[in-house]
Design an enzyme around this catalytic site. Sequence first.
Site, PDB file in Angstrom:
ATOM      1  N   ASN A  84      -5.729   5.636  -1.745  1.00  0.00           N
ATOM      2  CA  ASN A  84      -5.265   5.984  -0.447  1.00  0.00           C
ATOM      3  C   ASN A  84      -4.799   7.283  -0.102  1.00  0.00           C
ATOM      4  O   ASN A  84      -5.079   7.857   1.072  1.00  0.00           O
ATOM      5  CB  ASN A  84      -4.273   5.054   0.006  1.00  0.00           C
ATOM      6  CG  ASN A  84      -4.742   3.708   0.376  1.00  0.00           C
ATOM      7  OD1 ASN A  84      -6.176   3.346   0.129  1.00  0.00           O
ATOM      8  ND2 ASN A  84      -4.131   2.632   0.390  1.00  0.00           N
ATOM      9  N   HIS A 119      -2.570  -3.228  -6.557  1.00  0.00           N
ATOM     10  CA  HIS A 119      -3.189  -2.782  -5.045  1.00  0.00           C
ATOM     11  C   HIS A 119      -4.591  -2.967  -5.095  1.00  0.00           C
ATOM     12  O   HIS A 119      -5.113  -2.439  -5.532  1.00  0.00           O
ATOM     13  CB  HIS A 119      -2.762  -1.464  -4.912  1.00  0.00           C
ATOM     14  CG  HIS A 119      -2.900  -0.961  -3.394  1.00  0.00           C
ATOM     15  ND1 HIS A 119      -3.853   0.344  -3.093  1.00  0.00           N
ATOM     16  CD2 HIS A 119      -2.840  -1.412  -2.206  1.00  0.00           C
ATOM     17  CE1 HIS A 119      -4.143   0.346  -2.008  1.00  0.00           C
ATOM     18  NE2 HIS A 119      -3.337  -0.446  -1.269  1.00  0.00           N
ATOM     19  N   GLU A 157      -5.812  -1.259  -8.403  1.00  0.00           N
ATOM     20  CA  GLU A 157      -4.796  -0.302  -8.960  1.00  0.00           C
ATOM     21  C   GLU A 157      -3.701  -0.892  -9.249  1.00  0.00           C
ATOM     22  O   GLU A 157      -2.863  -1.716  -8.604  1.00  0.00           O
ATOM     23  CB  GLU A 157      -4.383   0.809  -7.832  1.00  0.00           C
ATOM     24  CG  GLU A 157      -5.496   1.910  -7.529  1.00  0.00           C
ATOM     25  CD  GLU A 157      -5.146   2.767  -6.272  1.00  0.00           C
ATOM     26  OE1 GLU A 157      -5.341   4.018  -6.344  1.00  0.00           O
ATOM     27  OE2 GLU A 157      -4.448   2.311  -5.157  1.00  0.00           O
ATOM     28  N   SER A 214       0.890  -1.166   0.062  1.00  0.00           N
ATOM     29  CA  SER A 214       0.007  -0.262   0.102  1.00  0.00           C
ATOM     30  C   SER A 214       0.866   1.248  -0.093  1.00  0.00           C
ATOM     31  O   SER A 214       0.325   2.233  -0.366  1.00  0.00           O
ATOM     32  CB  SER A 214      -0.825  -0.055   1.260  1.00  0.00           C
ATOM     33  OG  SER A 214      -1.323  -1.087   1.604  1.00  0.00           O
TER      34      SER A 214
HETATM   35  N1  LIG Z   1      -5.156  -4.691   5.212  1.00  0.00           N
HETATM   36  C1  LIG Z   1      -5.412  -3.959   4.149  1.00  0.00           C
HETATM   37  O1  LIG Z   1      -6.657  -3.456   4.093  1.00  0.00           O
HETATM   38  C2  LIG Z   1      -4.482  -3.811   3.109  1.00  0.00           C
HETATM   39  C3  LIG Z   1      -5.164  -3.211   1.788  1.00  0.00           C
HETATM   40  C4  LIG Z   1      -4.354  -2.867   0.543  1.00  0.00           C
HETATM   41  C5  LIG Z   1      -3.052  -3.497   0.839  1.00  0.00           C
HETATM   42  N2  LIG Z   1      -2.599  -4.258   1.757  1.00  0.00           N
HETATM   43  C6  LIG Z   1      -1.308  -4.679   1.840  1.00  0.00           C
HETATM   44  O2  LIG Z   1      -1.236  -5.993   1.750  1.00  0.00           O
HETATM   45  C7  LIG Z   1      -0.232  -6.608   2.226  1.00  0.00           C
HETATM   46  C8  LIG Z   1      -0.620  -7.675   3.323  1.00  0.00           C
HETATM   47  O3  LIG Z   1      -1.442  -7.208   4.229  1.00  0.00           O
HETATM   48  P1  LIG Z   1      -2.701  -7.746   4.922  1.00  0.00           P
HETATM   49  O4  LIG Z   1      -3.561  -6.721   5.628  1.00  0.00           O
HETATM   50  O5  LIG Z   1      -3.009  -8.835   4.613  1.00  0.00           O
HETATM   51  O6  LIG Z   1      -1.589  -8.383   6.212  1.00  0.00           O
HETATM   52  P2  LIG Z   1      -1.681  -9.523   7.193  1.00  0.00           P
HETATM   53  O7  LIG Z   1      -0.799  -9.388   8.296  1.00  0.00           O
HETATM   54  O8  LIG Z   1      -3.155  -9.921   7.418  1.00  0.00           O
HETATM   55  O9  LIG Z   1      -1.259 -10.842   6.408  1.00  0.00           O
HETATM   56  C9  LIG Z   1       0.334 -11.008   6.203  1.00  0.00           C
HETATM   57  C10 LIG Z   1       0.715 -12.367   6.081  1.00  0.00           C
HETATM   58  O10 LIG Z   1       1.777 -12.637   5.435  1.00  0.00           O
HETATM   59  C11 LIG Z   1       2.562 -13.808   5.939  1.00  0.00           C
HETATM   60  N3  LIG Z   1       3.683 -13.457   5.712  1.00  0.00           N
HETATM   61  C12 LIG Z   1       4.938 -12.672   6.151  1.00  0.00           C
HETATM   62  N4  LIG Z   1       5.914 -13.030   5.911  1.00  0.00           N
HETATM   63  C13 LIG Z   1       6.078 -13.972   4.926  1.00  0.00           C
HETATM   64  C14 LIG Z   1       6.707 -14.572   4.241  1.00  0.00           C
HETATM   65  N5  LIG Z   1       8.204 -14.241   4.226  1.00  0.00           N
HETATM   66  N6  LIG Z   1       6.447 -15.698   3.452  1.00  0.00           N
HETATM   67  C15 LIG Z   1       5.108 -16.117   3.214  1.00  0.00           C
HETATM   68  N7  LIG Z   1       4.196 -15.449   4.314  1.00  0.00           N
HETATM   69  C16 LIG Z   1       4.525 -14.341   4.899  1.00  0.00           C
HETATM   70  C17 LIG Z   1       2.096 -13.565   7.707  1.00  0.00           C
HETATM   71  O11 LIG Z   1       2.133 -14.976   8.168  1.00  0.00           O
HETATM   72  C18 LIG Z   1       0.408 -13.378   7.277  1.00  0.00           C
HETATM   73  O12 LIG Z   1      -0.187 -14.175   7.141  1.00  0.00           O
HETATM   74  C19 LIG Z   1       0.735  -5.416   2.740  1.00  0.00           C
HETATM   75  O13 LIG Z   1       1.640  -5.237   1.841  1.00  0.00           O
HETATM   76  C20 LIG Z   1      -0.553  -4.297   2.793  1.00  0.00           C
HETATM   77  O14 LIG Z   1       0.019  -2.911   3.080  1.00  0.00           O
HETATM   78  C21 LIG Z   1      -3.448  -4.092   2.957  1.00  0.00           C
END
Ligand SMILES: NC(=O)c1ccc[n+]([C@@H]2O[C@H](COP(=O)([O-])OP(=O)(O)OC[C@H]3O[C@@H](n4cnc5c(N)ncnc54)[C@H](O)[C@@H]3O)[C@@H](O)[C@H]2O)c1
Length: 314
Positions: free
Chosen positions: A195, A144, A156, A123
Amino acid sequence: MRLEDVKRMAVIGAGLMGHNIVLAYAFAGFQVILNDLSQSILKNASERIKSNLGILARNDLIAKESIKSVLERITTNCNLEKTVGNADFVTEAVAEDVNVKRKLYNKIDQLSPNHTIFASNTSSLLLSQFGSETKRKDKLIITHWFNPSHIVPVVEVVKGEKTSEQTVNLTYAILKKAGKIPIKIYKEIPGFIVNRVGTVAFCEVCSLLEQGIASPEDIDLAIKGSFGFRLACLGPLEICDLGGIDLHYKAIKNILKTTYRSAEVPSVIQEMVKNGDLGLKTGKGFYNYDNKNDKKVIEGRDRRFLQLLKTFYG
Ligand SMILES: NC(=O)c1ccc[n+]([C@@H]2O[C@H](COP(=O)([O-])OP(=O)(O)OC[C@H]3O[C@@H](n4cnc5c(N)ncnc54)[C@H](O)[C@@H]3O)[C@@H](O)[C@H]2O)c1
């Protein structure tokens, strides 16, 4: 690589975003491998995918009989080599931590075929911050997605400095095939489009709360029933055209100087983070939740989103 050559997808990170990105791709007919660090995380993700398919079925977005075939297109794996070794398109949705992402990109660069595209769901980070040591800078891109990823239509698509046009166009085509509305963004900028706009609006909402202008419930009602209501079917520029640019000129002139101006995170948010009041997942945010994994809250939200989806994107 052409769209018809994209057969095997991989998604790394089975958290909030990853499990629903998998669902979106499998729903569209792609074979997908979902990877995370432990079997228990993957088991939990599989259960959430099943539950979300149930919600789609209860809202007539998928026939009950088709759920089985969607699930059959999804496999899970903790082994990175098995996950990306044959993948054509990898979506990365791991934690928003530059070091975690950099380590992962260096590993998957070694383990993936040369043609594989890596799409990050970051993000706020730049591709150059975590992908600069890979040998495939032309095949790095940001896709995104928005939570819940299997429902929100827009994704995006952000081009990095070295991303090729071919990678942009193929990614765009993949997302179209997945039923999404891809938006091409030609230059990395923190927060991209959505965002950036959302952050400004959200900081103003926090400022209104801090000033005691209205209750959280009334602020949410006001935005949902006016701004949000219109934005569901008209973009801000269309709204401006229909309302009259001269009127908007006057409103901006009268209001802008009194709106949130600080470069700091609003103090209401700083306090909540300090106190561990993180919303649904901790049971307390701007509202209170009886159960931090409250399926009813999620199902209620998704039901409303799906009604909108049918109305505007049927
Ligand atoms: N939460 C949101 O609303 C949102 C929206 C758009 C984008 N994002 C982006 O998406 C990405 C993930 O966000 P999220 O909210 O799903 O996070 P989250 O913490 O819910 O999930 C992340 C997952 O990645 C896993 N992980 C970490 N390191 C790892 C590795 N080396 N190999 C395999 N798995 C691994 C973790 O165990 C976890 O299950 C981030 O970059 C975030 O900025 C999040």
